[in-house]
Design an enzyme around this catalytic site. Structure first.
Site, PDB file in Angstrom:
ATOM      1  N   SER A 115       0.816  -1.209   0.000  1.00  0.00           N
ATOM      2  CA  SER A 115       0.000   0.000   0.000  1.00  0.00           C
ATOM      3  C   SER A 115       0.850   1.259   0.000  1.00  0.00           C
ATOM      4  CB  SER A 115      -0.848   0.039   1.275  1.00  0.00           C
ATOM      5  OG  SER A 115      -1.729  -1.028   1.328  1.00  0.00           O
ATOM      6  N   HIS A 136      -0.819  -2.674  -7.358  1.00  0.00           N
ATOM      7  CA  HIS A 136      -1.601  -2.369  -6.157  1.00  0.00           C
ATOM      8  C   HIS A 136      -3.103  -2.461  -6.439  1.00  0.00           C
ATOM      9  CE1 HIS A 136      -2.626   0.833  -2.872  1.00  0.00           C
ATOM     10  NE2 HIS A 136      -2.783  -0.388  -2.418  1.00  0.00           N
ATOM     11  N   GLU A 148      -3.354   0.173  -9.283  1.00  0.00           N
ATOM     12  CA  GLU A 148      -2.331   1.217  -9.386  1.00  0.00           C
ATOM     13  C   GLU A 148      -1.021   0.515  -9.772  1.00  0.00           C
ATOM     14  OE1 GLU A 148      -1.730   3.140  -5.554  1.00  0.00           O
ATOM     15  OE2 GLU A 148      -1.803   5.120  -6.462  1.00  0.00           O
ATOM     16  N   ASN A 186      -2.971   5.985  -1.481  1.00  0.00           N
ATOM     17  CA  ASN A 186      -2.935   6.109  -0.020  1.00  0.00           C
ATOM     18  C   ASN A 186      -2.357   7.427   0.469  1.00  0.00           C
ATOM     19  OD1 ASN A 186      -4.287   3.814   0.935  1.00  0.00           O
ATOM     20  ND2 ASN A 186      -2.595   2.577   0.146  1.00  0.00           N
TER      21      ASN A 186
HETATM   22  C1  LIG Z   1      -5.449   0.370   1.693  1.00  0.00           C
HETATM   23  C2  LIG Z   1      -5.043   0.292   0.290  1.00  0.00           C
HETATM   24  O1  LIG Z   1      -3.845   0.092   0.012  1.00  0.00           O
HETATM   25  C3  LIG Z   1      -5.948   0.537  -0.858  1.00  0.00           C
HETATM   26  C4  LIG Z   1      -7.389   0.216  -0.677  1.00  0.00           C
HETATM   27  O2  LIG Z   1      -7.844  -0.819  -1.081  1.00  0.00           O
HETATM   28  S1  LIG Z   1      -8.289   1.372   0.101  1.00  0.00           S
HETATM   29  C5  LIG Z   1      -9.921   0.716   0.069  1.00  0.00           C
HETATM   30  C6  LIG Z   1     -10.577   0.933  -1.268  1.00  0.00           C
HETATM   31  N1  LIG Z   1     -11.915   0.439  -1.204  1.00  0.00           N
HETATM   32  C7  LIG Z   1     -12.950   1.230  -0.903  1.00  0.00           C
HETATM   33  O3  LIG Z   1     -12.788   2.432  -0.722  1.00  0.00           O
HETATM   34  C8  LIG Z   1     -14.259   0.539  -0.804  1.00  0.00           C
HETATM   35  C9  LIG Z   1     -15.379   1.497  -0.486  1.00  0.00           C
HETATM   36  N2  LIG Z   1     -16.637   0.759  -0.494  1.00  0.00           N
HETATM   37  C10 LIG Z   1     -17.313   0.477  -1.635  1.00  0.00           C
HETATM   38  O4  LIG Z   1     -16.932   0.866  -2.723  1.00  0.00           O
HETATM   39  C11 LIG Z   1     -18.570  -0.324  -1.493  1.00  0.00           C
HETATM   40  O5  LIG Z   1     -19.039  -0.219  -0.181  1.00  0.00           O
HETATM   41  C12 LIG Z   1     -18.369  -1.829  -1.853  1.00  0.00           C
HETATM   42  C13 LIG Z   1     -18.020  -1.930  -3.338  1.00  0.00           C
HETATM   43  C14 LIG Z   1     -17.297  -2.489  -1.025  1.00  0.00           C
HETATM   44  C15 LIG Z   1     -19.643  -2.598  -1.541  1.00  0.00           C
HETATM   45  O6  LIG Z   1     -20.696  -2.122  -2.331  1.00  0.00           O
HETATM   46  P1  LIG Z   1     -22.070  -1.572  -1.759  1.00  0.00           P
HETATM   47  O7  LIG Z   1     -22.853  -1.172  -2.931  1.00  0.00           O
HETATM   48  O8  LIG Z   1     -21.769  -0.618  -0.667  1.00  0.00           O
HETATM   49  O9  LIG Z   1     -22.906  -2.628  -1.117  1.00  0.00           O
HETATM   50  P2  LIG Z   1     -22.958  -3.973  -0.424  1.00  0.00           P
HETATM   51  O10 LIG Z   1     -24.422  -4.148  -0.384  1.00  0.00           O
HETATM   52  O11 LIG Z   1     -22.192  -3.998   0.854  1.00  0.00           O
HETATM   53  O12 LIG Z   1     -22.269  -4.972  -1.426  1.00  0.00           O
HETATM   54  C16 LIG Z   1     -22.754  -5.156  -2.720  1.00  0.00           C
HETATM   55  C17 LIG Z   1     -22.813  -6.627  -2.991  1.00  0.00           C
HETATM   56  O13 LIG Z   1     -21.482  -7.100  -3.221  1.00  0.00           O
HETATM   57  C18 LIG Z   1     -21.248  -8.252  -2.420  1.00  0.00           C
HETATM   58  N3  LIG Z   1     -19.859  -8.361  -2.072  1.00  0.00           N
HETATM   59  C19 LIG Z   1     -19.161  -7.657  -1.157  1.00  0.00           C
HETATM   60  N4  LIG Z   1     -17.887  -8.072  -1.138  1.00  0.00           N
HETATM   61  C20 LIG Z   1     -17.792  -9.056  -2.059  1.00  0.00           C
HETATM   62  C21 LIG Z   1     -16.747  -9.885  -2.505  1.00  0.00           C
HETATM   63  N5  LIG Z   1     -15.500  -9.784  -2.012  1.00  0.00           N
HETATM   64  N6  LIG Z   1     -17.015 -10.811  -3.463  1.00  0.00           N
HETATM   65  C22 LIG Z   1     -18.234 -10.938  -3.988  1.00  0.00           C
HETATM   66  N7  LIG Z   1     -19.269 -10.186  -3.607  1.00  0.00           N
HETATM   67  C23 LIG Z   1     -19.050  -9.257  -2.652  1.00  0.00           C
HETATM   68  C24 LIG Z   1     -22.131  -8.040  -1.218  1.00  0.00           C
HETATM   69  O14 LIG Z   1     -22.396  -9.282  -0.598  1.00  0.00           O
HETATM   70  C25 LIG Z   1     -23.373  -7.433  -1.831  1.00  0.00           C
HETATM   71  O15 LIG Z   1     -24.195  -8.463  -2.364  1.00  0.00           O
HETATM   72  P3  LIG Z   1     -25.796  -8.322  -2.343  1.00  0.00           P
HETATM   73  O16 LIG Z   1     -26.096  -7.196  -3.263  1.00  0.00           O
HETATM   74  O17 LIG Z   1     -26.263  -9.645  -2.889  1.00  0.00           O
HETATM   75  O18 LIG Z   1     -26.184  -8.078  -0.926  1.00  0.00           O
HETATM   76  N1  LIG Z   2      -6.324  -4.229   3.508  1.00  0.00           N
HETATM   77  C1  LIG Z   2      -6.434  -3.470   2.435  1.00  0.00           C
HETATM   78  O1  LIG Z   2      -7.450  -2.815   2.229  1.00  0.00           O
HETATM   79  C2  LIG Z   2      -5.319  -3.398   1.454  1.00  0.00           C
HETATM   80  C3  LIG Z   2      -4.080  -3.931   1.755  1.00  0.00           C
HETATM   81  N2  LIG Z   2      -3.080  -3.857   0.819  1.00  0.00           N
HETATM   82  C4  LIG Z   2      -1.777  -4.421   1.120  1.00  0.00           C
HETATM   83  O2  LIG Z   2      -1.838  -5.816   0.899  1.00  0.00           O
HETATM   84  C5  LIG Z   2      -0.967  -6.490   1.823  1.00  0.00           C
HETATM   85  C6  LIG Z   2      -1.762  -7.523   2.593  1.00  0.00           C
HETATM   86  O3  LIG Z   2      -2.804  -6.868   3.298  1.00  0.00           O
HETATM   87  P1  LIG Z   2      -4.091  -7.655   3.809  1.00  0.00           P
HETATM   88  O4  LIG Z   2      -4.461  -8.716   2.830  1.00  0.00           O
HETATM   89  O5  LIG Z   2      -5.068  -6.660   4.211  1.00  0.00           O
HETATM   90  O6  LIG Z   2      -3.498  -8.364   5.103  1.00  0.00           O
HETATM   91  P2  LIG Z   2      -4.000  -9.668   5.889  1.00  0.00           P
HETATM   92  O7  LIG Z   2      -3.529  -9.489   7.286  1.00  0.00           O
HETATM   93  O8  LIG Z   2      -5.449  -9.898   5.619  1.00  0.00           O
HETATM   94  O9  LIG Z   2      -3.218 -10.850   5.157  1.00  0.00           O
HETATM   95  C7  LIG Z   2      -1.840 -11.005   5.109  1.00  0.00           C
HETATM   96  C8  LIG Z   2      -1.568 -12.493   4.988  1.00  0.00           C
HETATM   97  O10 LIG Z   2      -0.184 -12.741   4.703  1.00  0.00           O
HETATM   98  C9  LIG Z   2       0.295 -13.680   5.673  1.00  0.00           C
HETATM   99  N3  LIG Z   2       1.733 -13.512   5.869  1.00  0.00           N
HETATM  100  C10 LIG Z   2       2.386 -12.712   6.751  1.00  0.00           C
HETATM  101  N4  LIG Z   2       3.726 -12.858   6.606  1.00  0.00           N
HETATM  102  C11 LIG Z   2       3.900 -13.782   5.621  1.00  0.00           C
HETATM  103  C12 LIG Z   2       5.042 -14.364   5.011  1.00  0.00           C
HETATM  104  N5  LIG Z   2       6.285 -14.053   5.373  1.00  0.00           N
HETATM  105  N6  LIG Z   2       4.853 -15.257   4.001  1.00  0.00           N
HETATM  106  C13 LIG Z   2       3.610 -15.599   3.583  1.00  0.00           C
HETATM  107  N7  LIG Z   2       2.500 -15.087   4.151  1.00  0.00           N
HETATM  108  C14 LIG Z   2       2.637 -14.192   5.138  1.00  0.00           C
HETATM  109  C15 LIG Z   2      -0.508 -13.371   6.911  1.00  0.00           C
HETATM  110  O11 LIG Z   2      -0.390 -14.363   7.872  1.00  0.00           O
HETATM  111  P3  LIG Z   2      -0.509 -13.886   9.447  1.00  0.00           P
HETATM  112  O12 LIG Z   2      -1.960 -13.858   9.722  1.00  0.00           O
HETATM  113  O13 LIG Z   2       0.257 -14.927  10.172  1.00  0.00           O
HETATM  114  O14 LIG Z   2       0.167 -12.549   9.579  1.00  0.00           O
HETATM  115  C16 LIG Z   2      -1.886 -13.216   6.293  1.00  0.00           C
HETATM  116  O15 LIG Z   2      -2.488 -14.465   6.039  1.00  0.00           O
HETATM  117  C17 LIG Z   2      -0.313  -5.409   2.659  1.00  0.00           C
HETATM  118  O16 LIG Z   2       0.900  -5.030   2.064  1.00  0.00           O
HETATM  119  C18 LIG Z   2      -1.317  -4.271   2.558  1.00  0.00           C
HETATM  120  O17 LIG Z   2      -0.760  -3.002   2.782  1.00  0.00           O
HETATM  121  C19 LIG Z   2      -3.263  -3.313  -0.422  1.00  0.00           C
HETATM  122  C20 LIG Z   2      -4.487  -2.820  -0.786  1.00  0.00           C
HETATM  123  C21 LIG Z   2      -5.595  -2.784   0.155  1.00  0.00           C
END
Ligand SMILES: CC(=O)CC(=O)SCCNC(=O)CCNC(=O)[C@H](O)C(C)(C)COP(=O)(O)OP(=O)(O)OC[C@H]1O[C@@H](n2cnc3c(N)ncnc32)[C@H](O)[C@@H]1OP(=O)(O)O
Ligand SMILES: NC(=O)C1=CN([C@@H]2O[C@H](COP(=O)(O)OP(=O)(O)OC[C@H]3O[C@@H](n4cnc5c(N)ncnc54)[C@H](OP(=O)(O)O)[C@@H]3O)[C@@H](O)[C@H]2O)C=CC1
Length: 278
Positions: A115, A136, A148, A186
């Protein structure tokens, strides 16, 4: 194409699922069998849901048949592309890439789903910086459009092109950016989530009100605290620390409340408790 995924958590599982939906042969590795079992169960549930809605071209059984689950890193030896999705920790990821650089065939491409962590540093650890890139995905992977694509300092044009085309074959929209802490996604998202947490700490409003204001007022699909819980508070903290350290500006300082909640083991949805109870 043989597609490898490391980490069967929320991101690794989602990436593996979408790769298999796209017709690739997929190997998923995690450190313990129980994490693989949990990851597989989440994939099965997601596939069932998508199948029910008519959004899959193959049946869940056919898609699962393309997937192999293992604890052995050597299973990646003949992979064309390996995407890493383990914990957001630079040292742990670098150690893994040091090993993978020795295991994966020389023309295989290594990618990180990190991330925020510098792609160039992970590329150096892998020993094959021209065939290393940031790929990403967004959470939840089966539903989100964006990938990304982040080039490190030495990433070759061929590697960038291959990964861009692979993202397209997975039905995603790849967008390119450069290797800066937190990339684009992010760098912009996480300070907003951090600020929402700071609002809780300062008593500006209750969590439900903060989320409601951002959902109803800004049309965000999830409020920032719900989203932080969904991402994982440990991951949010790790990203803020990379931004703070990497950009050297106190505007990226992690909220003390975020730090405290992670110390207390309140990680959001994955631990059952964060700003909300799951
Ligand atoms: C941290 C990082 O490095 C980067 C990141 O990823 S940051 C996070 C980025 N993501 C976001 O910002 C997500 C924001 N949220 C959303 O866009 C929406 O809430 C969402 C797309 C997740 C869900 O959509 P929603 O319209 O709010 O409604 P929701 O009703 O919860 O879900 C829609 C449907 O998809 C389904 N669904 C949810 N997750 C699912 C999955 N993984 N697989 C299949 N179906 C899924 C739900 O069960 C639901 O089904 P029903 O319509 O049958 O009930
Ligand atoms: N969460 C999010 O929304 C997003 C996350 N990311 C990135 O994706 C990556 C994973 O995040 P996320 O899936 O949320 O994390 P989770 O904690 O859900 O999953 C990480 C998994 O990797 C396992 N793990 C840890 N160390 C090792 C290793 N050395 N070898 C193999 N497996 C290992 C963990 O095991 P254990 O439980 O033992 O730690 C766990 O099962 C991170 O870099 C995160 O920043 C990117 C986009 C979105």
């Amino acid at each position: 194409m043989k597609f490898g995924v490391i980490g069967a958590g929320q991101m690794g599982g989602g990436i593996a699922q979408v790769a298999a939906q796209s017709g690739f042969d997929v190997v998923v590795q995690d450190v313990k069998q129980e994490f693989l079992d949990r990851g597989r169960a989440v994939i099965e549930k997601s596939l069932a849901k998508l199948h029910e809605k008519g959004r899959l071209t193959d049946t869940p059984d056919v898609i699962l048949g393309r997937m192999e689950f293992t604890t052995d890193l050597n299973a990646f030896a003949d992979c064309d592309l390996v995407v890493e999705a383990i914990v957001e920790n630079e040292g742990v990821k670098a150690d893994l890439f040091r090993q993978l650089g020795q295991i994966v065939k020389p023309d295989g491409i290594l990618a990180s789903n990190t991330s925020s962590i510098p792609i160039t540093a992970l590329a150096s650890a892998s020993g094959r910086p021209e065939r290393f890139i940031g790929m990403h995905f967004m959470n939840p992977v089966p539903l989100m459009q964006l990938v990304e694509v982040i080039r490190g300092y030495s990433t070759s044009d061929e590697t960038a092109q291959f990964v861009t085309q692979t993202a397209e074959r997975m039905g995603k929209t790849p967008l390119a950016c450069n290797d800066f802490p937190g990339f684009v996604s992010n760098r912009i998202l996480m300070p907003m989530l951090n600020e929402a947490i700071q609002c809780v700490m300062e008593g500006v409003a209750e969590p439900e009100a903060i989320d409601g204001i951002m959902k109803l007022g800004m049309n965000h699909p999830m409020g920032p605290l719900t989203l932080a819980d969904f991402i994982g508070l440990d991951t949010c903290l790790a990203i803020m620390e990379v931004l703070h350290r990497g950009l050297g500006d106190d505007k990226y300082r992690p909220s003390p409340l975020l730090r405290k909640m992670v110390q207390a083991g309140l990680l959001g949805r994955k631990s059952g408790q964060g700003f909300y109870t799951y």
